[in-house]
Design a protein around this motif. Structure first.
Motif, PDB file in Angstrom:
ATOM      1  N   SER A 104       0.793  -1.216   0.000  1.00  0.00           N
ATOM      2  CA  SER A 104       0.000   0.000   0.000  1.00  0.00           C
ATOM      3  C   SER A 104       0.833   1.276   0.000  1.00  0.00           C
ATOM      4  N   MET A 105       1.922   1.300   0.754  1.00  0.00           N
ATOM      5  CA  MET A 105       2.658   2.552   0.925  1.00  0.00           C
ATOM      6  C   MET A 105       3.776   2.774  -0.082  1.00  0.00           C
ATOM      7  N   HIS A 106       3.941   1.864  -1.026  1.00  0.00           N
ATOM      8  CA  HIS A 106       5.069   1.999  -1.954  1.00  0.00           C
ATOM      9  C   HIS A 106       4.659   1.704  -3.398  1.00  0.00           C
ATOM     10  N   VAL A 107       3.484   2.151  -3.801  1.00  0.00           N
ATOM     11  CA  VAL A 107       3.040   1.933  -5.175  1.00  0.00           C
ATOM     12  C   VAL A 107       3.867   2.814  -6.116  1.00  0.00           C
ATOM     13  N   ALA A 108       4.339   2.227  -7.198  1.00  0.00           N
ATOM     14  CA  ALA A 108       5.167   2.951  -8.163  1.00  0.00           C
ATOM     15  C   ALA A 108       4.978   2.362  -9.547  1.00  0.00           C
ATOM     16  N   ASP A 109       5.099   3.211 -10.563  1.00  0.00           N
ATOM     17  CA  ASP A 109       5.032   2.750 -11.944  1.00  0.00           C
ATOM     18  C   ASP A 109       5.791   3.753 -12.804  1.00  0.00           C
ATOM     19  N   PHE A 110       7.058   3.459 -13.079  1.00  0.00           N
ATOM     20  CA  PHE A 110       7.899   4.388 -13.822  1.00  0.00           C
ATOM     21  C   PHE A 110       7.372   4.605 -15.241  1.00  0.00           C
ATOM     22  N   SER A 111       6.655   3.644 -15.795  1.00  0.00           N
ATOM     23  CA  SER A 111       6.120   3.811 -17.143  1.00  0.00           C
ATOM     24  C   SER A 111       5.077   4.915 -17.195  1.00  0.00           C
ATOM     25  N   LYS A 112       4.484   5.226 -16.054  1.00  0.00           N
ATOM     26  CA  LYS A 112       3.488   6.291 -15.953  1.00  0.00           C
ATOM     27  C   LYS A 112       4.060   7.561 -15.337  1.00  0.00           C
ATOM     28  N   GLY A 113       5.359   7.558 -15.078  1.00  0.00           N
ATOM     29  CA  GLY A 113       5.960   8.722 -14.439  1.00  0.00           C
ATOM     30  C   GLY A 113       5.672   8.794 -12.952  1.00  0.00           C
ATOM     31  N   ILE A 114       5.327   7.659 -12.358  1.00  0.00           N
ATOM     32  CA  ILE A 114       4.996   7.613 -10.932  1.00  0.00           C
ATOM     33  C   ILE A 114       6.216   7.057 -10.193  1.00  0.00           C
ATOM     34  N   ILE A 115       7.007   7.956  -9.644  1.00  0.00           N
ATOM     35  CA  ILE A 115       8.239   7.549  -8.972  1.00  0.00           C
ATOM     36  C   ILE A 115       7.924   6.683  -7.770  1.00  0.00           C
ATOM     37  N   GLY A 116       6.813   6.963  -7.122  1.00  0.00           N
ATOM     38  CA  GLY A 116       6.388   6.078  -6.058  1.00  0.00           C
ATOM     39  C   GLY A 116       5.850   6.794  -4.842  1.00  0.00           C
ATOM     40  N   ALA A 117       4.973   6.086  -4.128  1.00  0.00           N
ATOM     41  CA  ALA A 117       4.570   6.511  -2.800  1.00  0.00           C
ATOM     42  C   ALA A 117       5.711   6.168  -1.853  1.00  0.00           C
ATOM     43  N   ASN A 118       5.653   6.693  -0.629  1.00  0.00           N
ATOM     44  CA  ASN A 118       6.792   6.522   0.262  1.00  0.00           C
ATOM     45  C   ASN A 118       6.329   6.528   1.706  1.00  0.00           C
ATOM     46  N   GLY A 119       6.768   5.540   2.464  1.00  0.00           N
ATOM     47  CA  GLY A 119       6.414   5.459   3.867  1.00  0.00           C
ATOM     48  C   GLY A 119       7.212   6.392   4.745  1.00  0.00           C
ATOM     49  N   ILE A 120       8.260   7.022   4.208  1.00  0.00           N
ATOM     50  CA  ILE A 120       9.072   7.972   4.969  1.00  0.00           C
ATOM     51  C   ILE A 120       8.498   9.372   4.750  1.00  0.00           C
ATOM     52  N   VAL A 121       8.127  10.019   5.825  1.00  0.00           N
ATOM     53  CA  VAL A 121       7.456  11.319   5.723  1.00  0.00           C
ATOM     54  C   VAL A 121       8.376  12.348   5.063  1.00  0.00           C
ATOM     55  N   GLY A 122       7.913  12.920   3.959  1.00  0.00           N
ATOM     56  CA  GLY A 122       8.649  13.956   3.253  1.00  0.00           C
ATOM     57  C   GLY A 122       9.682  13.460   2.262  1.00  0.00           C
ATOM     58  N   ALA A 123       9.881  12.151   2.171  1.00  0.00           N
ATOM     59  CA  ALA A 123      10.949  11.625   1.313  1.00  0.00           C
ATOM     60  C   ALA A 123      10.727  11.952  -0.158  1.00  0.00           C
ATOM     61  N   GLY A 124       9.484  12.012  -0.588  1.00  0.00           N
ATOM     62  CA  GLY A 124       9.205  12.285  -2.000  1.00  0.00           C
ATOM     63  C   GLY A 124       9.609  13.677  -2.445  1.00  0.00           C
ATOM     64  N   ILE A 125       9.788  14.586  -1.489  1.00  0.00           N
ATOM     65  CA  ILE A 125      10.150  15.964  -1.836  1.00  0.00           C
ATOM     66  C   ILE A 125      11.526  16.003  -2.507  1.00  0.00           C
ATOM     67  N   SER A 126      12.495  15.362  -1.884  1.00  0.00           N
ATOM     68  CA  SER A 126      13.846  15.373  -2.453  1.00  0.00           C
ATOM     69  C   SER A 126      13.939  14.508  -3.700  1.00  0.00           C
ATOM     70  N   ILE A 127      13.216  13.389  -3.711  1.00  0.00           N
ATOM     71  CA  ILE A 127      13.238  12.513  -4.884  1.00  0.00           C
ATOM     72  C   ILE A 127      12.714  13.253  -6.118  1.00  0.00           C
ATOM     73  N   THR A 128      11.617  13.990  -5.939  1.00  0.00           N
ATOM     74  CA  THR A 128      11.038  14.721  -7.067  1.00  0.00           C
ATOM     75  C   THR A 128      11.928  15.873  -7.502  1.00  0.00           C
ATOM     76  N   THR A 129      12.598  16.499  -6.570  1.00  0.00           N
ATOM     77  CA  THR A 129      13.525  17.568  -6.931  1.00  0.00           C
ATOM     78  C   THR A 129      14.641  17.014  -7.808  1.00  0.00           C
ATOM     79  N   GLY A 130      15.120  15.823  -7.467  1.00  0.00           N
ATOM     80  CA  GLY A 130      16.119  15.170  -8.314  1.00  0.00           C
ATOM     81  C   GLY A 130      15.575  14.834  -9.689  1.00  0.00           C
ATOM     82  N   ALA A 131      14.329  14.348  -9.738  1.00  0.00           N
ATOM     83  CA  ALA A 131      13.711  14.042 -11.030  1.00  0.00           C
ATOM     84  C   ALA A 131      13.553  15.303 -11.868  1.00  0.00           C
TER      85      ALA A 131
END
Length: 328
Positions: A104-131
């Motif tokens: 549930s907390m880590h759904v991802a699909d790179f083919s759709k541009g979905i880097i992923g959900a993340n169980g670590i609070v705020g982790a997607g912020i830095s990942i998206t900045t890198g993307a």
């Protein structure tokens, strides 16, 4: 909700309604399955916040990137994810988009541009900045959107990401879905000031928007996405909304006391974005009641098929614990 006339066609308005309703009905089914013990682990539902995900993701292509949170099913569906793959993933089955290993907390699909959900609070912020930095280097006009909650806005990574994104004019949008609570704590007890103002010291663009008004969200998103694609840098958006369900579906089994009142929940349910948008369609004669009923029936059929797919999909082979499926 602002009932002013829009330039959206009837078909576009119905598509918005369909996308929000699909998220709602899938999430409701997941909630039922979790209570029935059919799903391993915890689930965090997006119910009440659908207008934010749809308002942004309806303007993106598969080439654009999003990162999500532990409450990420809605973003996955809004970005074009398959409800069958989502359901199988949450069931922990091999038929899921991450072969049942993400859950549930880590759904991802790179083919759709979905880097992923993340169980670590705020982790997607830095990942998206890198993307977004990668997208800038690629030069094809893609953008990155980081969805996060008001609790994650208190993580230092947000300041770091806005700083570097503004310095380098990265095509990234930081979308804070302020749903009123940091887990079980009302936001007012743990968050000082207005989250949207955190962009000001860096000189970055920023907006606050009614996160329950899909048209207002869409218009706000359009401005930020254009700014990003035009090379003008990041935008911080605070979408003020409300989660109608608990922080986690199992919370009643371990919480000793309530952290919000029934009256508060009822007040926000009265501002539910989906019925409000349906009423808007009917009042503007952009849809009929039979149109809405037809969409409801179609989506309920899709949900039932997703459950059947998940239930009949095998469990993953424990001997093959790799992560290569995320990049397939």
């Amino acid at each position: 909700m602002n009932q002013q006339k829009t330039n959206f066609s009837n078909e576009q308005m119905l598509a918005f309604y369909r996308d929000m309703l699909r998220i709602r009905r899938v999430e409701e089914q997941i909630g039922k399955d979790a209570k029935a013990g059919n799903i391993p682990g915890a689930v965090h539902l997006y119910i009440g916040q659908e207008a934010v995900g749809v308002g942004f993701c309806s303007q993106l292509s598969d080439d654009d990137w999003i990162a999500s949170t532990h409450r990420g099913h809605g973003h996955y569906l809004a970005k074009g994810g398959d409800s069958k793959l989502l359901m199988a993933e949450i069931y922990g089955r091999e038929g899921g988009m991450c072969k049942g290993h993400g859950g549930s907390m880590h759904v991802a699909d790179f083919s759709k541009g979905i880097i992923g959900a993340n169980g670590i609070v705020g982790a997607g912020i830095s990942i998206t900045t890198g993307a977004a930095w990668a997208a800038q280097l690629d030069g094809k006009g893609a953008v990155g959107i980081a969805f996060f909650g008001d609790g994650a806005a208190n993580q230092g990574v947000l300041c770091e990401a806005i700083n570097v994104a503004q310095l380098w004019k990265l095509p990234v949008i930081f979308v804070c879905e302020n749903n009123g609570f940091s887990e079980f704590s009302p936001s007012s007890t743990v968050t000082a000031g207005n989250i949207v103002d955190r962009a000001k010291p860096y000189g970055a663009a920023h907006e606050a928007v009614d996160g329950n008004d899909l048209i207002a969200v869409w218009q706000c998103a359009a401005r930020a996405i254009k700014r990003a694609r035009d090379g003008e840098g990041p935008t911080l958006i605070e979408a003020r909304t409300y989660r109608q369900r608990g922080h986690v579906e199992a919370e009643a089994s371990f919480l000793g006391s309530a952290y919000r009142t029934d009256e508060e929940v009822a007040e926000w349910i009265a501002r539910d974005p989906i019925p409000a948008f349906g009423k808007r369609l009917l009042d503007a004669e952009q849809a009929t009641r039979s149109d809405l009923d037809r969409i409801e029936k179609e989506i309920m059929g899709e949900v039932a098929e997703a459950v059947r797919y998940a239930e009949t999909s095998p469990y993953p082979d424990s001997a093959n614990q790799t992560t290569s499926y995320m990049f397939a």
